[in-house]
Write a protein that holds these residues in place. Structure first.
Motif, PDB file in Angstrom:
ATOM      1  N   TYR A  74       0.782  -1.388   0.049  1.00  0.00           N
ATOM      2  CA  TYR A  74       0.053   0.069  -0.207  1.00  0.00           C
ATOM      3  C   TYR A  74       0.901   1.286  -0.016  1.00  0.00           C
ATOM      4  CZ  TYR A  74       0.717   0.424   5.072  1.00  0.00           C
ATOM      5  OH  TYR A  74       1.356   0.569   6.283  1.00  0.00           O
ATOM      6  N   ALA A  75       2.077   1.128   0.259  1.00  0.00           N
ATOM      7  CA  ALA A  75       2.882   2.356   0.053  1.00  0.00           C
ATOM      8  C   ALA A  75       3.976   2.731  -0.973  1.00  0.00           C
ATOM      9  CB  ALA A  75       3.602   2.478   1.683  1.00  0.00           C
ATOM     10  N   ARG A  76       4.542   1.583  -1.395  1.00  0.00           N
ATOM     11  CA  ARG A  76       5.501   1.783  -2.500  1.00  0.00           C
ATOM     12  C   ARG A  76       4.907   2.619  -3.827  1.00  0.00           C
ATOM     13  NH1 ARG A  76       8.888  -3.036  -3.916  1.00  0.00           N
ATOM     14  NH2 ARG A  76      10.558  -2.023  -2.358  1.00  0.00           N
ATOM     15  N   GLU A  77       3.930   2.055  -4.278  1.00  0.00           N
ATOM     16  CA  GLU A  77       3.310   2.925  -5.372  1.00  0.00           C
ATOM     17  C   GLU A  77       3.159   4.504  -5.158  1.00  0.00           C
ATOM     18  OE1 GLU A  77      -0.863   3.119  -7.886  1.00  0.00           O
ATOM     19  OE2 GLU A  77      -0.024   0.815  -7.472  1.00  0.00           O
ATOM     20  N   ARG A  78       2.775   5.053  -4.079  1.00  0.00           N
ATOM     21  CA  ARG A  78       2.350   6.286  -3.664  1.00  0.00           C
ATOM     22  C   ARG A  78       3.910   6.915  -3.523  1.00  0.00           C
ATOM     23  NH1 ARG A  78       0.240   5.846   1.679  1.00  0.00           N
ATOM     24  NH2 ARG A  78      -1.713   5.140   0.419  1.00  0.00           N
ATOM     25  N   CYS A  79       4.755   6.417  -2.966  1.00  0.00           N
ATOM     26  CA  CYS A  79       6.084   6.791  -2.886  1.00  0.00           C
ATOM     27  C   CYS A  79       6.825   6.866  -4.265  1.00  0.00           C
ATOM     28  CB  CYS A  79       7.132   5.915  -1.850  1.00  0.00           C
ATOM     29  SG  CYS A  79       6.655   6.368  -0.113  1.00  0.00           S
ATOM     30  N   GLU A  80       6.760   5.993  -5.062  1.00  0.00           N
ATOM     31  CA  GLU A  80       7.384   5.973  -6.193  1.00  0.00           C
ATOM     32  C   GLU A  80       7.055   6.859  -7.296  1.00  0.00           C
ATOM     33  OE1 GLU A  80       8.154   1.989  -7.517  1.00  0.00           O
ATOM     34  OE2 GLU A  80       9.920   1.599  -5.938  1.00  0.00           O
ATOM     35  N   ALA A  81       5.493   6.992  -7.272  1.00  0.00           N
ATOM     36  CA  ALA A  81       5.084   8.209  -7.968  1.00  0.00           C
ATOM     37  C   ALA A  81       5.645   9.558  -7.737  1.00  0.00           C
ATOM     38  CB  ALA A  81       3.491   8.184  -7.584  1.00  0.00           C
ATOM     39  N   ARG A  82       6.052   9.857  -6.575  1.00  0.00           N
ATOM     40  CA  ARG A  82       6.793  11.018  -6.195  1.00  0.00           C
ATOM     41  C   ARG A  82       8.491  10.998  -6.460  1.00  0.00           C
ATOM     42  NH1 ARG A  82       2.480  10.538  -4.716  1.00  0.00           N
ATOM     43  NH2 ARG A  82       0.893  12.069  -4.156  1.00  0.00           N
ATOM     44  N   GLY A  83       8.878   9.740  -6.962  1.00  0.00           N
ATOM     45  CA  GLY A  83      10.247   9.745  -7.305  1.00  0.00           C
ATOM     46  C   GLY A  83      11.038   9.432  -6.088  1.00  0.00           C
ATOM     47  N   LEU A  84      10.409   8.632  -5.171  1.00  0.00           N
ATOM     48  CA  LEU A  84      11.107   8.140  -3.830  1.00  0.00           C
ATOM     49  C   LEU A  84      11.253   6.713  -3.952  1.00  0.00           C
ATOM     50  CD1 LEU A  84       9.097   9.935  -1.340  1.00  0.00           C
ATOM     51  CD2 LEU A  84      11.337  10.685  -1.964  1.00  0.00           C
ATOM     52  N   LEU A  85      12.279   6.295  -3.364  1.00  0.00           N
ATOM     53  CA  LEU A  85      12.483   4.702  -2.990  1.00  0.00           C
ATOM     54  C   LEU A  85      11.626   4.459  -1.754  1.00  0.00           C
ATOM     55  CD1 LEU A  85      16.328   4.417  -3.424  1.00  0.00           C
ATOM     56  CD2 LEU A  85      14.661   3.500  -5.073  1.00  0.00           C
TER      57      LEU A  85
END
Length: 167
Positions: A74-85
């Protein structure tokens, strides 16, 4: 404690960072800048118990892997959409660390030794021991709070001062 380790190893670290300001989702207990290949990393800790309900064929580290996978779901997609690992860091109540946590600790130690040249106190074992101590202190704090809250004859004291004194 983890944010202090990350900072001491040469990364800029922020604590309790909102990775999605529009929805106020907080996917990072620690946000480290330039963690890997110039990308910032959102690191989120999860504490699990190795004896929780699991499949019969599961080994003892199943709970750690399952907790890491749940965080990723539930968190990876949200972070990677903002360029974060996104790095889920799992630890169990017996102080076993998940694969991602071990890799992150090794990465911090590797970078810290490069930045600080010859710091003998900066080792994987030392960091794991200090993180385990912080975990056990937090578990003891929660147990004491539940015990006192369950006692109707005694008022619930404010543990904030006692907890701050332990840090």
């Amino acid at each position: 404690y983890w944010a202090h380790v990350v900072h001491a190893c040469g990364f800029h670290a922020r604590v309790e960072e909102f990775t999605d300001p529009t929805t106020m989702h907080r996917s990072a207990d620690t946000l480290a800048t330039f963690w890997q290949n110039g990308r910032d990393a959102a690191m989120d800790w999860v504490v699990t118990h190795p004896f929780r309900k699991r499949p019969r064929s599961a080994d003892i580290s199943w709970a750690l892997r399952d907790s890491e996978a749940h965080k990723v779901s539930y968190a990876r997609e949200r972070c990677e959409a903002r360029g974060l690992l996104f790095i889920p860091l799992a630890v169990d109540t017996f102080c076993g660390f998940g694969d991602q946590a071990v890799q992150a600790i090794h990465r911090a130690v590797q970078e810290g030794r490069f930045v600080r040249a010859d710091d003998m106190h900066l080792s994987v074992g030392n960091i794991e021991m200090r993180l385990a101590t912080a975990l056990l202190r937090g578990i003891a704090f929660q147990l004491l709070r539940r015990k006192v809250a369950a006692d109707d004859e005694f008022p619930v004291p404010d543990f904030a001062d006692a907890f701050a004194a332990c840090q």
